[in-house]
Design a protein around this motif. Sequence first.
Motif, short mmCIF file in Angstrom:
data_model
loop_
_atom_site.label_atom_id
_atom_site.label_comp_id
_atom_site.label_asym_id
_atom_site.label_seq_id
_atom_site.Cartn_x
_atom_site.Cartn_y
_atom_site.Cartn_z
N TRP A 42 0.93 -1.45 0.16
CA TRP A 42 -0.11 -0.08 0.01
C TRP A 42 0.83 1.04 -0.28
O TRP A 42 1.52 1.31 1.28
CB TRP A 42 -0.93 -0.06 1.04
N PRO A 43 0.74 2.00 -0.90
CA PRO A 43 1.49 3.52 -1.45
C PRO A 43 1.02 4.19 0.06
O PRO A 43 -0.19 4.22 -0.25
CB PRO A 43 1.48 3.75 -2.62
N ALA A 193 -0.54 2.12 -6.32
CA ALA A 193 0.80 0.73 -5.82
C ALA A 193 0.98 1.02 -7.30
O ALA A 193 2.32 0.86 -7.23
CB ALA A 193 0.05 -0.16 -5.60
N GLU A 198 5.23 0.44 -7.40
CA GLU A 198 5.24 -1.62 -7.42
C GLU A 198 5.70 -2.07 -8.35
O GLU A 198 5.57 -2.09 -8.71
CB GLU A 198 4.37 -1.85 -6.58
N VAL A 203 1.37 -6.01 -7.87
CA VAL A 203 0.15 -5.60 -7.52
C VAL A 203 -1.41 -6.05 -8.25
O VAL A 203 -2.41 -6.07 -7.14
CB VAL A 203 0.11 -4.43 -7.42
#
Length: 413
Positions: A42-43, A193, A198, A203
């Motif tokens: 999770w960003p 994300a 990522e 993801v």
Amino acid sequence: MSHSHGHGTPESGPPRPELARVLFGVVAAIAVVTAVAMVVLWPSSDDVPHATGPYSGEGVTTVDATVTSVTPWDCGADGGFGIDDQPTAAGDCRTVTATVDEGGEKASFELDPTRHRAVELEEGDDIRLMRFQPTDADEPSFEFRDFQRGFPLLALALAFAVLVAVVGRLRGALAIVGIGVTVFALMKFVLPAILAGESPLLVAIVGSTGIMIAVLYLAHGVSIRTTSALFGTLFGIAFTALLGVVGTHWAQLTGVSSEDDLYLIGTVPDLRFQGIVAASMVIAGLGVLNDVTVTQASAVWEMRALQPIVGRWELFRSAMRIGRDHIASSVYTLVFAYAGSAMTVMLLITAYQQGLLEVLTAEQIANEVVRTLVGAIGLVLAVPVTTAFAVWLAPPAVEGPLSDDSQKVVPKA
């Protein structure tokens, strides 16, 4: 996980609490791993690029307006090629005047023949304009941006939600909730994300797994039947992801095939575009994959109710006869869906009168071809795998002769 989920008919055969506990443990473990992976991936808001769009800046605002007049005039446009060698249409230009909804300000802007043919503005149209006024001393200028579509989209969405809830009742209402979960997961996790750097494929797998766990149990209830569909769906996700990576590299798809892709490169240059192509294959096939796996699991349970004394192999063969018909219709669904999404590109290429092989191997079309084939292969293999899971987890065959009434009992997971 062994209770009924809403038909109101008794469960066939004795309860299977041990199987239910084992399956609960397996699904719980998958859910925990998925949740942990989402937390790790999770960003934060600082990691997600916040680029300045083409319609943002000092003195630039978006306003709603209503067209009051459209006046043609000869601007000497005779077709041919314009800026950046883009083809242009011949004909008259248009001067469009409009009244801004808030404040009643008068706005005026020009449309060249190409742009006019694309939007075909008429008096009374509700539109959105870009208003440019760098300083208070400058006269504002305007540019057409788009039509106002808020009300039609909201009305269609409400009609859809009401219709699904009325016809589908509780399951329909829960399916609407599932759509909300899906949109939330995509907008708040998957897309941010990927933008944050990522792995797009990782993801997509994590997000798709989380979505399917939530959506399947919401829409179809907590049961062994639903769990068998979940296992088939997870197989489909994993296999599609693997084949998507292989297909993307083998076909040398770059993921850059349109102006939007080029804008995205300029905005977020560190994105892994090949990974995005593979990730899109996983997400694009989720809907049809879910449909197929749920249908196969339900078919096995209903056929067990109708044939309570047959063995598992015969039950598998019977369910697969249904699955083969579903495969055929679902593959067509994928092909038509992807063909429709690429319709504009296909029309343009056809207008250029290029050969079929050249058309199919061009990056924009090849993306859709590979995406369709990968999704279809994953879909086809998910049918026997889901059927096998469902047959394995379905109520066992009943030994001995049955009365007519006992054969009418619909088994529940």
